[in-house]
Each structure stands twice: as C-alpha cells, then as structure tokens.
Design a protein around this motif. Structure first.
Motif, mmCIF file in Angstrom:
data_model
loop_
_atom_site.group_PDB
_atom_site.id
_atom_site.type_symbol
_atom_site.label_atom_id
_atom_site.label_comp_id
_atom_site.label_asym_id
_atom_site.label_seq_id
_atom_site.Cartn_x
_atom_site.Cartn_y
_atom_site.Cartn_z
ATOM 1 N N ALA A 1 0.821 -1.211 0.000
ATOM 2 C CA ALA A 1 0.000 0.000 0.000
ATOM 3 C C ALA A 1 0.851 1.254 0.000
ATOM 4 O O ALA A 1 0.454 2.291 -0.563
ATOM 5 N N ASN A 2 2.035 1.188 0.612
ATOM 6 C CA ASN A 2 2.896 2.367 0.721
ATOM 7 C C ASN A 2 3.873 2.531 -0.440
ATOM 8 O O ASN A 2 4.603 3.523 -0.494
ATOM 9 N N LEU A 3 3.880 1.572 -1.362
ATOM 10 C CA LEU A 3 4.859 1.615 -2.445
ATOM 11 C C LEU A 3 4.738 2.861 -3.307
ATOM 12 O O LEU A 3 5.740 3.393 -3.802
ATOM 13 N N SER B 1 -3.952 -3.222 -5.574
ATOM 14 C CA SER B 1 -5.261 -2.654 -5.903
ATOM 15 C C SER B 1 -5.300 -1.859 -7.194
ATOM 16 O O SER B 1 -6.372 -1.460 -7.640
ATOM 17 N N ASP B 2 -4.129 -1.593 -7.798
ATOM 18 C CA ASP B 2 -4.130 -0.826 -9.052
ATOM 19 C C ASP B 2 -2.913 -1.203 -9.887
ATOM 20 O O ASP B 2 -1.998 -1.894 -9.426
ATOM 21 N N GLU B 3 -2.900 -0.715 -11.135
ATOM 22 C CA GLU B 3 -1.838 -1.075 -12.076
ATOM 23 C C GLU B 3 -0.470 -0.562 -11.638
ATOM 24 O O GLU B 3 0.546 -1.199 -11.884
ATOM 25 N N VAL C 1 0.677 -12.208 -6.949
ATOM 26 C CA VAL C 1 -0.026 -11.019 -6.455
ATOM 27 C C VAL C 1 -1.459 -11.385 -6.083
ATOM 28 O O VAL C 1 -2.055 -12.317 -6.635
ATOM 29 N N GLN C 2 -2.003 -10.615 -5.150
ATOM 30 C CA GLN C 2 -3.370 -10.814 -4.674
ATOM 31 C C GLN C 2 -3.927 -9.447 -4.310
ATOM 32 O O GLN C 2 -3.245 -8.611 -3.740
ATOM 33 N N GLY C 3 -5.178 -9.221 -4.634
ATOM 34 C CA GLY C 3 -5.783 -7.933 -4.314
ATOM 35 C C GLY C 3 -6.943 -7.636 -5.247
ATOM 36 O O GLY C 3 -7.252 -8.403 -6.168
ATOM 37 N N PHE C 4 -7.584 -6.498 -5.032
ATOM 38 C CA PHE C 4 -8.795 -6.170 -5.783
ATOM 39 C C PHE C 4 -8.530 -5.938 -7.276
ATOM 40 O O PHE C 4 -9.443 -6.048 -8.083
ATOM 41 N N LEU C 5 -7.299 -5.591 -7.656
ATOM 42 C CA LEU C 5 -6.998 -5.471 -9.079
ATOM 43 C C LEU C 5 -7.104 -6.822 -9.762
ATOM 44 O O LEU C 5 -7.538 -6.920 -10.918
ATOM 45 N N ILE C 6 -6.723 -7.864 -9.046
ATOM 46 C CA ILE C 6 -6.698 -9.215 -9.614
ATOM 47 C C ILE C 6 -8.067 -9.876 -9.520
ATOM 48 O O ILE C 6 -8.573 -10.463 -10.483
ATOM 49 N N ASP C 7 -8.683 -9.783 -8.329
ATOM 50 C CA ASP C 7 -9.922 -10.532 -8.101
ATOM 51 C C ASP C 7 -10.563 -10.070 -6.800
ATOM 52 O O ASP C 7 -9.863 -9.763 -5.827
ATOM 53 N N TYR C 8 -11.880 -10.001 -6.800
ATOM 54 C CA TYR C 8 -12.626 -9.747 -5.571
ATOM 55 C C TYR C 8 -13.047 -11.084 -4.956
ATOM 56 O O TYR C 8 -13.277 -12.057 -5.681
ATOM 57 N N PRO C 9 -13.150 -11.167 -3.644
ATOM 58 C CA PRO C 9 -13.632 -12.417 -3.031
ATOM 59 C C PRO C 9 -14.987 -12.815 -3.607
ATOM 60 O O PRO C 9 -15.894 -11.992 -3.721
#
Length: 417
Positions: A343-345, A377-379, A393-401
């Motif tokens: 998140a901080n990247l 969460s983003d590109e 990678v895992q997160g909302f950019l890839i897939d939602y639960p």
C-alpha cells in the motif's frame, strides 16, 4: 411498578431531559445457587418494590428479566439522575435477606444514558445503557457509569461480547460460508488456479458478515479455533470431493489459537490423512506473529503439515518483528509480505518500504521460497511489485472475493464447454 415505560420513552420530547438507567443486581446468582430460586424470587419482589417506592410519580420502573431492571427518570438531567441512583443503591444495600441462617446483602450496578436524541431507537438506548452497566459491573459492586464517560475501548469490548453470542449461535446452526480470492502470477498468464479461502458468517437475517466484523471477537474470546475447525472440516470433509474434482488449489488460514492447540492439530492431521482432496493442493497460511508466539509447537507442526504434502505460507510477513531469522527457522514454501508495504509503495515518502520488500524477495529467492504481494489494488502497484521481482499477487486489481459455490460452478462450466 409501571408497565408503560416503553411508551413513556417513545413519547420523549425535545428539550425535556430524561435519563434511562439499566440496573443489574450484583452477585444475585449466589442467592439462587445457595438457597434456591424461591429465595431469589422473594429478593426480586423486594427489590422491585424498593425501586418503585423511591422514584417520583412521573418516573417509571420495569423489570426487564432475571435480575435486570430499567428506570426511566423523566424531566431529569444526568447530574440529578446520578444522585437519584446513588440513593437507590444505598436503599438496596440497606436491605438484608436471611435464609437458612445465612444473611445476604444486595447491591446493584447501574448504567445511565441520556434520552436526548430522537434519532436513537429504543433498542439503541437500551444497548448504550447496557454497555454502561457492564462497565459499572467491571469496576466493582455498587458502581454507576454514564455511557458518555466510557472509553471507545470499553464500548468495543462490549460489542465484542455481543458478537460472541452471534458467533456461538452461527456455529451451532452451521451459518458460515467460504469465499475465494485468486492468487495470480505477477507476470505472464495464469497457468494454475489458486485461491485463498476466506470465511464469512451468515447473520440471522441472511446478511453476510465480513471477517473484520466477527474475527476480532472470535480471537479475543477463543472462538477462532472453532471457526478454523469448521473451515478445515468443510474443506477436507464436507466439500472435499467437489474441491478435488475442481482441479483448483486452495489456501486455508490457521490462527495462533489453532496451531497451539494439540487437539486441533490432531484433528487436522486426521482430516488430511483421510480427505479426498489431496494435501498437495492445499497451502496453510500462518501469520508471522502466530508462529513466533508459539515457537516451540509451531516449528514441528509446520513440518508435519509439509510431511502430508501440504504447503505452508508465512502470512503477513513484516507486520510483526520482521526477523529474517524466522525465514531460516521455518520450512515454509511461500512468504506473503504484509499488504501495508504494498500500500505504501506508491508513496515517495515511504521509500524504505520498497527497500524492505526488495530485501525480503532477495532472501526468499535465495532460500527457494515463493513470494506473494497482497493488497495489489491498481496497475501502478502491480508494476512496482513486478519490478521488485515478487512472484504472485493478490488484491482487488486481480480478483474480488467470490462465493466458493460460484467459483466451483464457473469451473465446472468451463470444463464441460
């Protein structure tokens, strides 16, 4: 004792201060357990009469059930309400009850709430008064607490206790379900289909509660072990054949409570040994902090899981002590770095997070561990973790639960087409 307190409360008007008191007798259970419920009933009758005799004609007293009472003090501000309740507690303490040569004293804990907000329902007011009463009881016998004086921590603790009731009922009624979120390669096409299984609780009204709503309470009061046991049984027993036929790989989360419990360990290993779902298709996620806090049992348990053919992931790495020593100590297969680093990247002020990530990836590559970046969460974040060299990678950019049943149905549909 007046039965119309609810209607009186419902008819409150602006600019007319009123206070609702939640009164709970202290140690009343001792009377019932010591000399029987008939004695307890006598005590309740005398308490009810004492409360009714010592309030004004416009006030209302009602027994809520058991040893709990509500007192509605109309045309009364909080300062006067406290004085009134101090007097009432004093009168209760002056009562004494003698049964079978034993003398019992009475006291009460009181929670107060201002009835000054028309936006609050009766249920809201009672809940606040109950929270204040619980805090009063925690402080000792004969205490009075105003809801507005309670810290957010105390209110949160009471909310957790209320959630525990929902959790125990949901466990008894089998009202849990699983969602899946994909873990995908950071680069290139998705070759393997790998999902982390995430537990959800179904409320009595059918709504779905997210982990953040019930997991903290489950962990605080020791019910997370029961939830982990439900998940393990559901995956390795109840739905094992379907999951095996799907061809998918799954991650299951294990809590600190579970990995330190010999009974849970024994049951999980028995399920792994007999399950139709091959252990090779499973990865157990255990947080860094859980492994560290149960170091002696965790090392052997991780090795036993891997001996069955299952994989083990060190989850939220970096959220705790972030000691690279533990990467040598535990024979894991995957390291999932804490999502806060990801998140901080994109914040130039947090360049240190990138350095830490690069160090983790470098050491994991040397040791042969796969790495996963959460919270992608983003590109922009995806490009950065790709550049750093993270494998998955895992997160909302890839897939939602997604509900597990939906995933399995889609997988089956792809197979037959």
């Amino acid at each position: 004792m007046k039965p119309s307190w609810k209607s009186n409360l419902a008819q409150r008007h602006d600019h007319i201060p009123s206070v609702l008191a939640f009164v709970d007798l202290d140690l009343f259970k001792i009377i019932n357990d010591s000399v029987g419920h008939h004695a307890g009933d006598d005590v309740l009758c005398q308490v009810s009469q004492t409360l009714a005799d010592n309030v004004r004609s416009d006030d209302t007293v009602a027994r809520l059930g058991g040893d709990e009472f509500a007192v509605l003090l109309t045309h009364c501000n909080m300062r006067d309400a406290i004085h009134t309740m101090v007097d009432l507690i004093s009168r209760l303490e002056s009562l004494s009850f003698s049964y079978e040569e034993r003398i019992f004293a009475i006291s009460a804990s009181v929670g107060l709430v201002n009835v000054d907000d028309d936006a609050l329902t009766l249920s809201d007011l009672m809940s606040r008064a109950d929270i204040a009463m619980y805090e009063a009881k925690s402080a000792g016998r004969g205490q009075i607490v105003d809801y507005h004086d309670i810290s957010s921590m105390a209110q949160g603790r009471h909310s957790d206790m209320q959630m525990v009731g929902k959790i125990t009922l949901a466990l008894a009624e089998d009202r849990f379900t699983l969602y899946g979120q994909q873990v995908a390669p950071a680069k290139g096409p998705t070759i393997e289909h790998w999902y982390e299984l995430l537990v959800r609780m179904i409320d009595t009204d059918g709504s779905i509660l997210s982990p953040g709503q019930f997991i903290p309470a489950a962990e605080a009061f020791g019910y997370i072990r029961d939830i982990d046991a439900w998940v393990a049984n559901y995956v390795l027993n109840t739905r094992a054949r379907e999951l095996a036929d799907s061809g998918l790989k799954f991650n299951l989360n294990l809590s600190a409570h579970s990995i330190s419990d010999p009974k849970f360990q024994t049951n999980l290993k028995a399920l792994l040994a007999s399950s139709a779902l091959p252990a090779e298709r499973l990865c157990f996620e255990i947080t860094e902090s859980a492994l560290i806090s149960h170091l002696n049992t965790a090392v052997s348990f991780v090795d036993e899981l891997r001996a069955y053919g299952a994989h083990v992931a060190l989850d939220d790495f970096g959220a705790g002590l972030c000691s690279f020593h533990y990467l040598k100590l535990f024979n894991v297969d995957v390291v999932k770095v804490d999502g806060q680093f990801v998140a901080n990247l994109t914040d130039n002020r947090n360049e240190i997070d990138r350095v830490i990530l690069e160090s983790i990836v470098s050491i994991c590559d040397t040791m042969g561990y796969k790495t996963v970046a959460e919270w992608v969460s983003d590109e922009e974040k995806l490009a950065l973790v790709q550049e750093i060299g993270i494998h998955y990678v895992q997160g909302f950019l890839i897939d939602y639960p997604t509900p597990l049943d939906t995933l399995l149905a889609a997988r089956y549909q792809r197979k037959i087409t």
